[in-house]
Design a protein around this motif. Structure first.
Motif, PDB file in Angstrom:
ATOM      1  N   UNK A   1       0.864  -1.185   0.000  1.00 22.95           N
ATOM      2  CA  UNK A   1       0.000   0.000   0.000  1.00 22.95           C
ATOM      3  C   UNK A   1       0.889   1.220   0.000  1.00 22.95           C
ATOM      4  N   UNK A   2       0.428   2.290  -0.596  1.00 24.39           N
ATOM      5  CA  UNK A   2       1.196   3.531  -0.547  1.00 24.39           C
ATOM      6  C   UNK A   2       0.253   4.696  -0.746  1.00 24.39           C
ATOM      7  N   UNK A   3       0.811   5.816  -1.208  1.00 28.95           N
ATOM      8  CA  UNK A   3       0.016   7.025  -1.392  1.00 28.95           C
ATOM      9  C   UNK A   3      -1.138   6.858  -2.367  1.00 28.95           C
ATOM     10  N   UNK A   4      -0.984   5.942  -3.326  1.00 29.41           N
ATOM     11  CA  UNK A   4      -2.044   5.785  -4.340  1.00 29.41           C
ATOM     12  C   UNK A   4      -3.366   5.305  -3.764  1.00 29.41           C
ATOM     13  N   UNK A   5      -3.300   4.426  -2.745  1.00 29.32           N
ATOM     14  CA  UNK A   5      -4.569   3.935  -2.189  1.00 29.32           C
ATOM     15  C   UNK A   5      -5.302   5.056  -1.455  1.00 29.32           C
ATOM     16  N   UNK A   6      -4.537   6.012  -0.909  1.00 28.64           N
ATOM     17  CA  UNK A   6      -5.174   7.159  -0.234  1.00 28.64           C
ATOM     18  C   UNK A   6      -5.925   7.986  -1.286  1.00 28.64           C
ATOM     19  N   UNK A   7      -5.240   8.250  -2.412  1.00 29.60           N
ATOM     20  CA  UNK A   7      -5.871   9.013  -3.504  1.00 29.60           C
ATOM     21  C   UNK A   7      -7.128   8.299  -3.992  1.00 29.60           C
ATOM     22  N   UNK A   8      -7.003   6.982  -4.133  1.00 30.57           N
ATOM     23  CA  UNK A   8      -8.128   6.153  -4.595  1.00 30.57           C
ATOM     24  C   UNK A   8      -9.327   6.293  -3.647  1.00 30.57           C
TER      25      UNK A   8
ATOM     26  N   UNK B   1      -9.984   8.823  -1.659  1.00 27.72           N
ATOM     27  CA  UNK B   1     -10.559  10.177  -1.770  1.00 27.72           C
ATOM     28  C   UNK B   1     -11.451  10.236  -3.010  1.00 27.72           C
ATOM     29  N   UNK B   2     -10.952   9.629  -4.086  1.00 32.48           N
ATOM     30  CA  UNK B   2     -11.696   9.623  -5.354  1.00 32.48           C
ATOM     31  C   UNK B   2     -13.066   8.962  -5.149  1.00 32.48           C
ATOM     32  N   UNK B   3     -13.057   7.801  -4.512  1.00 28.71           N
ATOM     33  CA  UNK B   3     -14.316   7.068  -4.272  1.00 28.71           C
ATOM     34  C   UNK B   3     -15.201   7.819  -3.275  1.00 28.71           C
ATOM     35  N   UNK B   4     -14.568   8.230  -2.158  1.00 29.32           N
ATOM     36  CA  UNK B   4     -15.342   8.829  -1.068  1.00 29.32           C
ATOM     37  C   UNK B   4     -15.982  10.155  -1.434  1.00 29.32           C
ATOM     38  N   UNK B   5     -15.327  10.914  -2.313  1.00 26.18           N
ATOM     39  CA  UNK B   5     -15.862  12.239  -2.663  1.00 26.18           C
ATOM     40  C   UNK B   5     -16.460  12.258  -4.067  1.00 26.18           C
ATOM     41  N   UNK B   6     -16.449  11.103  -4.746  1.00 22.89           N
ATOM     42  CA  UNK B   6     -16.921  10.995  -6.142  1.00 22.89           C
ATOM     43  C   UNK B   6     -16.313  12.072  -7.046  1.00 22.89           C
ATOM     44  N   UNK B   7     -14.982  12.107  -7.087  1.00 25.70           N
ATOM     45  CA  UNK B   7     -14.300  13.080  -7.967  1.00 25.70           C
ATOM     46  C   UNK B   7     -13.265  12.338  -8.805  1.00 25.70           C
ATOM     47  N   UNK B   8     -12.693  13.030  -9.806  1.00 28.06           N
ATOM     48  CA  UNK B   8     -11.712  12.347 -10.655  1.00 28.06           C
ATOM     49  C   UNK B   8     -10.347  12.295  -9.960  1.00 28.06           C
ATOM     50  N   UNK B   9      -9.523  11.375 -10.435  1.00 32.06           N
ATOM     51  CA  UNK B   9      -8.245  11.110  -9.770  1.00 32.06           C
ATOM     52  C   UNK B   9      -7.355  12.347  -9.662  1.00 32.06           C
ATOM     53  N   UNK B  10      -7.317  13.134 -10.737  1.00 30.98           N
ATOM     54  CA  UNK B  10      -6.447  14.324 -10.749  1.00 30.98           C
ATOM     55  C   UNK B  10      -6.824  15.253  -9.595  1.00 30.98           C
ATOM     56  N   UNK B  11      -8.137  15.452  -9.411  1.00 32.40           N
ATOM     57  CA  UNK B  11      -8.594  16.331  -8.331  1.00 32.40           C
ATOM     58  C   UNK B  11      -8.328  15.702  -6.969  1.00 32.40           C
ATOM     59  N   UNK B  12      -8.491  14.387  -6.880  1.00 30.83           N
ATOM     60  CA  UNK B  12      -8.261  13.690  -5.606  1.00 30.83           C
ATOM     61  C   UNK B  12      -6.804  13.854  -5.177  1.00 30.83           C
ATOM     62  N   UNK B  13      -5.873  13.713  -6.119  1.00 33.23           N
ATOM     63  CA  UNK B  13      -4.440  13.850  -5.828  1.00 33.23           C
ATOM     64  C   UNK B  13      -4.135  15.276  -5.353  1.00 33.23           C
ATOM     65  N   UNK B  14      -4.720  16.272  -6.046  1.00 34.16           N
ATOM     66  CA  UNK B  14      -4.503  17.674  -5.672  1.00 34.16           C
ATOM     67  C   UNK B  14      -5.044  17.957  -4.272  1.00 34.16           C
ATOM     68  N   UNK B  15      -6.250  17.443  -4.010  1.00 34.28           N
ATOM     69  CA  UNK B  15      -6.849  17.636  -2.680  1.00 34.28           C
ATOM     70  C   UNK B  15      -5.927  17.074  -1.605  1.00 34.28           C
ATOM     71  N   UNK B  16      -5.395  15.857  -1.870  1.00 33.67           N
ATOM     72  CA  UNK B  16      -4.553  15.180  -0.878  1.00 33.67           C
ATOM     73  C   UNK B  16      -3.305  16.016  -0.584  1.00 33.67           C
TER      74      UNK B  16
END
Length: 448
Positions: free
Chosen positions: A232-239, A241-256
């Motif tokens: 596991x690493x940073x990608x699962x956190x982004x994933x 956020x993407x699922x939990x907030x229903x947003x696209x990956x690019x935005x999820x990464x920026x939010x994180x």
């Protein structure tokens, strides 16, 4: 490429970094150029698309070449990934003649014996590290060479990995028209870049949080004691956020990276970030409290898994206590309030590891980011390898000269000529990563 320059190539799950460095006159590492590209063919530290990975390697290498104005020929590459595991093993040999002292050959014989351990299909031993030796039952010997004894035994830290994965990395490098100069375990490379010798002596756990994996390396008494790769690493956190907030990956990464925190108590209920909607849809409002709750849940899971590994090593025993605590590095170490959360879960002292321990003074702020710890460690490893090569070449030249001198001295006399070569030739035990590099090279040459 000059002999005193080395290139580290960090093939990660989210990014590929090529870094060119050399030693300055003070013995510190000076970074001449750096290139990075998005890593598209790697999943959890393992190459799963060769063509994409080759493209990404070439992009990073070209960028580094342009920045440093140097041509890159050979690279030192790091291996990690979820297929790496480690185990402890004890073994012994009985020496045929206890009247002679223990030498390099005895240790090689003992290490070769460990290599005969039966592994799972497709796995191979990558690294065998002797921890401490026993001679005729006398324990806690760190260097048995030169001692008398009939039975030589040792505890080993054995690192195992899937050889196909390592060959795939070799294949990518070869196809990108680069020489594979060396292979290093990524947790070891990161450790060399961010830990001080005192920390390794006192006992320390290095946690490198990458995009796809979290690597752990534990040192005590200056020796590596335990390694583990957690998938596991940073990608699962982004994933999440993407699922939990229903947003696209690019935005999820920026939010994180911009607003994320590992500690939910930090954010007030009314702090909200607005995310642009897709294709003319309404913008989305996301509360920072919710964001940090999502991040917190996943980070706790990663930290608890790592802590379990630290306990498996035996941190709770007095003799194995890690006095220097934990050092966090890798891109994931930049998450706000992560240090506090790790201290809270483990009760161990924690600091963020920046790879500036061995870097030259005026290094760029960007290079000393935890993000580049592995790449800096790989450059250091490459430089060390170059120095070893130089020393060996010099020693060989000296031997040739000595042999020539001895021959001329003996020519005029009647006494039988003694062979000097055996006694004077210095014998260096090659590290297993050197042997691994060679076997991967040989394999690729045969396949071509």
């Amino acid at each position: 490429m000059e002999n005193n320059i080395a290139v580290g190539l960090d093939i990660g799950t989210t990014k590929i970094v090529a870094m060119i460095g050399r030693k300055n006159e003070y013995g510190k590492v000076e970074i001449l150029g750096i290139g990075r590209s998005k890593s598209l063919g790697v999943h959890r530290g393992v190459v799963n698309n060769i063509t994409q990975t080759i493209k990404s390697i070439q992009t990073a290498v070209q960028e580094a070449e342009a920045a440093a104005n140097e041509k890159i020929e050979g690279v030192t590459v790091g291996i990690a990934g979820q297929h790496i595991r480690s185990l402890q093993h004890s073994d012994y040999i009985t020496r045929s003649n206890s009247e002679t002292v223990i030498d390099e050959d005895d240790i090689d014989r003992l290490i070769d014996q460990v290599h005969k351990l039966v592994m799972l299909p497709g796995e191979e031993i990558i690294h065998v590290l002797p921890q401490e030796y026993k001679v005729d039952g006398q324990a806690e010997i760190t260097e048995p060479i030169g001692m008398y004894g009939g039975r030589l035994e040792a505890n080993f830290h054995v690192v195992v990995g899937q050889v196909a994965s390592i060959r795939n990395v070799g294949r990518c490098i070869k196809t990108a028209l680069l020489d594979l100069e060396g292979i290093t375990l990524e947790p070891l490379a990161s450790a060399n870049a961010v830990l001080s010798q005192e920390e390794k002596e006192a006992g320390v756990a290095l946690i490198d949080i990458g995009g796809g994996t979290t690597d752990l390396a534990i040192f005590k008494d200056g020796i590596i004691r335990h390694t583990a790769v957690i998938p596991f690493g940073g990608n699962v956190i982004t994933e999440d956020i993407k699922e939990g907030c229903s947003i696209i990956e690019k935005h999820a990464e920026l939010l994180k990276t911009k607003f994320g925190s590992a500690w939910p108590g930090e954010n007030k209920e009314n702090e909200i970030v607005s995310i642009p909607g897709l294709r003319g849809r309404e913008p989305k409002e996301i509360s920072l409290k919710n964001l940090s709750k999502i991040i917190h849940a996943r980070v706790v899971e990663i930290v608890e898994q790592v802590y379990l590994e630290i306990k498996n090593y035996g941190h709770e025993e007095q003799k194995k206590k890690l006095i220097a605590g934990i050092v966090l590095t890798g891109g994931g170490a930049q998450l706000k309030h992560l240090k506090q959360l790790v201290e809270y879960i483990t009760g161990m002292d924690t600091r963020i590891g920046f790879p500036n321990e061995h870097l030259a003074g005026g290094s760029d702020e960007e290079i000393t980011s935890p993000l580049y710890a592995t790449a800096v460690g790989l450059v250091m490893d490459g430089l060390k390898r170059n120095e070893r090569k130089k020393t060996e070449e010099l020693q060989e030249e000296e031997i040739v000269l000595e042999e020539a001198e001895t021959e001329t001295e003996v020519e005029g006399e009647d006494q039988p000529q003694e062979t000097v070569t055996e006694t004077t030739k210095p014998k260096r035990r090659r590290s297993f990563l050197d042997k691994l590099t060679e076997s991967v090279r040989d394999f690729l040459d045969k396949v071509e």
